[in-house]
Design an enzyme around this catalytic site. Structure first.
Site, short mmCIF file in Angstrom:
data_model
loop_
_atom_site.label_atom_id
_atom_site.label_comp_id
_atom_site.label_asym_id
_atom_site.label_seq_id
_atom_site.Cartn_x
_atom_site.Cartn_y
_atom_site.Cartn_z
N HIS A 121 -7.66 -9.73 -46.06
CA HIS A 121 -6.53 -9.73 -45.56
C HIS A 121 -6.42 -9.87 -43.95
O HIS A 121 -6.81 -8.85 -43.15
CB HIS A 121 -5.48 -8.69 -45.97
CG HIS A 121 -5.52 -8.82 -47.58
ND1 HIS A 121 -6.46 -8.03 -48.33
CD2 HIS A 121 -4.53 -8.98 -48.40
CE1 HIS A 121 -6.10 -8.12 -49.77
NE2 HIS A 121 -4.95 -8.68 -49.84
N ASP A 155 -5.50 -13.38 -46.96
CA ASP A 155 -4.14 -13.42 -47.68
C ASP A 155 -3.04 -12.64 -46.86
O ASP A 155 -3.27 -11.87 -45.82
CB ASP A 155 -4.32 -12.80 -48.89
CG ASP A 155 -4.95 -13.36 -50.10
OD1 ASP A 155 -5.88 -14.46 -49.67
OD2 ASP A 155 -5.01 -12.95 -51.30
NI NI Z 1 -1.59 -10.88 -51.49
#
Ligand code: NI
Length: 392
Positions: A345, A203
């Protein structure tokens, strides 16, 4: 007799007068000669002085040579002074000639090097005598400098236009390839029934500092992942989005700028989700219909606003809490299961550094890595609009 006496007397007087006269005449001649020599010298000196002045005025080699010849005949003191003046003049003329030649070279062949040369030669013109030529030459160089800048700008614009045309062609080719793939003309490797499936998701990117390394890791491992990218980052780094897709990864919307969708009105919710979805699909040539709400925060309105499917996760590595790979690896492996969607991430270097070990271990445990769309296809026959998926 009286007459003879007179004649003799006159003769004596004449003789006496003559001898005295010779002496006086001699004295007179010496002075006259001195004066004549002085006049002649004064004349040569003034001629030489005029010649030097003329040489200064014209700057011509022949005038300098004439002046040198005349000055050479002067007495030591005058000669040295005038010769020094002429030497200074010659140095100045030489410097002007060198600068002129450099400017001619620049005019004939416009380049940065020739510009630097010409400017340095002009800068060397420091005396008052060279000031006028310096100004003229500087003006010429300034004109050439402007020309050079214009040429460079034109070249840059041309190169930019060519690069853009190439990019557009590559984009078109990628879109055509993706369209073919969707049409089933080239099929992705089939997933054997009964496989243990797992989907890695990344992400908040793309990030120029960490995403390229992750892409290399995934490519080397032959593993696809799903990127939930932010619209504003996709806009800033479109080439990274294109590369993610080109390497066989799935790229989906994580909204434009990561607002908590549950705090927004319906119009803003739709805008946040779709703006990123449209940009990303445009860049990748894919037609991804997934999105991930920021913070995993959703409600009925969020799910109702678009025809996309929401995707959260079943394994949270909590990678953002750390700054080393070890706990990220630990959290991923400890909670991995068949059908899992793992949250990571790609904006954190330690998360990226954790990926090789996660992949290696899960591969050894028999997992097959798939994109989220492939997982939902395999487990649900595809994602439904307005639904949210977490991984089994
Ligand atoms: Ni996010």
């Amino acid at each position: 007799m009286k007459k003879i006496g007179i004649i003799v007397g006159v003769a004596l007087v004449v003789i006496a007068g003559t001898s005295g006269g010779i002496y006086l005449k001699h004295q007179h001649d010496v002075q006259a000669e001195k004066a004549r020599v002085a006049r002649v010298y004064a004349a040569s000196k003034s001629k030489a002085t005029r010649a030097v002045a003329k040489a200064y005025a014209s700057g011509k080699t022949e005038d300098v040579q004439k002046a040198e010849a005349l000055v050479a005949q002067l007495h030591s003191k005058d000669r040295k002074k005038s010769q020094a003046k002429l030497e200074t003049l010659k140095l100045d003329l030489q410097a002007i000639a060198t600068a002129k030649a450099a400017v001619d070279t620049l005019t004939a062949n416009l380049s940065d090097d020739n510009l630097t040369q010409a400017q340095s030669k002009i800068a060397a013109l420091t005396s008052a005598y060279t000031a006028k030529d310096k100004a003229t030459l500087q003006q010429l160089v300034n004109q050439q400098k402007e020309k050079l800048a214009a040429q460079k700008l034109a070249e840059e614009q041309k190169a930019k236009a060519e690069a853009e045309a190439q990019k557009a062609a590559a984009e078109k080719a990628a879109q055509e390839k993706a369209a073919q793939e969707r049409a089933g003309q080239t099929s992705s490797p089939a997933i054997p029934a009964g496989s243990k499936l797992i989907a890695l998701t990344f992400d908040d990117g793309p990030n120029p500092a960490s995403t390229p390394q992750l892409l290399e890791i995934l490519q080397n491992a032959g593993v696809p992942a799903t990127f939930f990218a932010l619209g504003q980052e996709a806009q800033a780094y479109p080439d990274l989005i294109r590369k993610e897709a080109a390497l066989g990864n799935e790229v989906a919307s994580h909204t434009w700028d990561h607002k908590d969708l549950t705090t927004l009105n319906p119009t803003a919710q739709q805008q946040e989700i779709l703006s990123a979805n449209h940009l990303i699909n445009q860049l990748t040539g894919q037609n991804v219909t997934l999105f991930r709400p920021p913070y995993g925060a959703y409600n009925a309105s969020v799910l109702a606003q678009t025809n996309l499917s929401a995707v959260n996760w079943s394994v949270d590595t909590n990678d953002w809490r750390y700054n080393t790979p070890a706990p990220v690896v630990q959290n991923a492996l400890a909670n991995a299961h068949d059908g899992a969607i793992i949250l990571l991430h790609d904006i954190h270097s330690w998360s990226v550094a954790a990926v090789p070990q996660i992949i290696q271990t899960l591969k050894a445990q028999g997992y097959t890595f798939v994109t989220v769309s492939q997982l939902l296809e395999a487990r649900y026959g595809g994602a439904q609009a307005h639904q949210i998926y977490f991984g089994q």
